[in-house]
Design an enzyme around this catalytic site. Structure first.
Site, mmCIF file in Angstrom:
data_model
loop_
_atom_site.group_PDB
_atom_site.id
_atom_site.type_symbol
_atom_site.label_atom_id
_atom_site.label_comp_id
_atom_site.label_asym_id
_atom_site.label_seq_id
_atom_site.Cartn_x
_atom_site.Cartn_y
_atom_site.Cartn_z
ATOM 1 N N SER A 120 43.990 51.894 39.279
ATOM 2 C CA SER A 120 42.997 52.949 39.088
ATOM 3 C C SER A 120 42.361 52.878 37.685
ATOM 4 O O SER A 120 41.567 51.988 37.427
ATOM 5 C CB SER A 120 43.622 54.320 39.362
ATOM 6 O OG SER A 120 42.625 55.299 39.537
ATOM 7 N N HIS A 161 40.018 54.267 44.991
ATOM 8 C CA HIS A 161 40.197 55.419 45.891
ATOM 9 C C HIS A 161 39.009 55.658 46.819
ATOM 10 O O HIS A 161 38.746 56.793 47.231
ATOM 11 C CB HIS A 161 40.508 56.691 45.086
ATOM 12 C CG HIS A 161 41.555 56.519 44.042
ATOM 13 N ND1 HIS A 161 42.862 56.196 44.347
ATOM 14 C CD2 HIS A 161 41.498 56.592 42.672
ATOM 15 C CE1 HIS A 161 43.564 56.107 43.218
ATOM 16 N NE2 HIS A 161 42.752 56.329 42.205
#
Length: 205
Positions: A120, A161
């Site tokens: 991320s 995501h």
């Protein structure tokens, strides 16, 4: 020579990483940097990643770059076999990488061929500029950050995501706002971007 593994959620793509890492990993060391999570309320992914690495046989060597001395940062990043940077706030992460000098050490090690694993925020910070992340992370959590210039190791912009809660709307807004301006690379929680030399490949579990 680059060996880079970027993802949204490390534990969910562990099987891809095991194939990517290849050889026997038992006893190999990972410089584990979870700095990005320090300013976040949700941090379960840090322990999840740690346990996933340990299950594979890796030795975790934690490094908190916001408090460690430069000599310790340099020694751990240079001596350990892998570099891992967790998710969290990308702006705070970049701020601390630059303040500590860890950014230049990491860039040098990546250029030498050391494997870098980004989850991320740890993925997005490698891009040349992280302005696009303002639509996902709170820039106010990095009050000392002077510019959005990233580590500039990759020539595209990871967007983690993709289609995954709770970031569905944020990712769609990033694609809408920046999709025609920069080379975005959206990935779901079950995908990973593998960079071998200059070749980029997206793999799905």
């Amino acid at each position: 020579m680059k060996n880079i593994f970027l993802c949204s959620s490390f534990s969910e793509v562990a099987s891809i990483f095991e194939t990517f890492a290849g050889a026997e990993n038992k006893g190999k060391t990972i410089t584990f940097i979870a700095t990005a999570s320090l300013v976040e309320e949700v941090t379960f992914y840090v322990d999840t990643a740690k346990k996933t690495f340990e299950k594979m046989g890796f030795i975790i060597d934690e490094l908190e770059i916001s408090t460690a001395k430069y000599s310790e940062i340099k020694e751990k990043i240079q001596q350990n076999d892998f570099i891992y940077i967790s998710g969290g706030n990308t702006f705070f992460l970049l701020q601390e990488l630059k303040k500590s000098g860890a950014d230049t050490i990491i860039i040098e090690e990546i250029k030498k061929g050391k494997t870098y694993i980004g989850e991320s925020a740890g993925s997005m910070v490698l891009s040349s500029n992280i302005e696009y992340v303002t639509l996902m992370d709170d820039v106010a959590k990095a009050p000392e950050l002077q510019s959005f210039v990233g580590l500039d190791v990759i020539d595209f912009y990871p967007v983690p995501h993709y289609t995954n809660f709770p970031f569905v709307e944020a990712v769609e807004t990033i694609i809408s706002e920046f999709g025609k301006k920069i080379d975005l690379c959206p990935i779901t929680n079950s995908q990973a971007i593998i960079i071998d030399e200059e070749n980029k490949e997206i793999k799905t579990v």
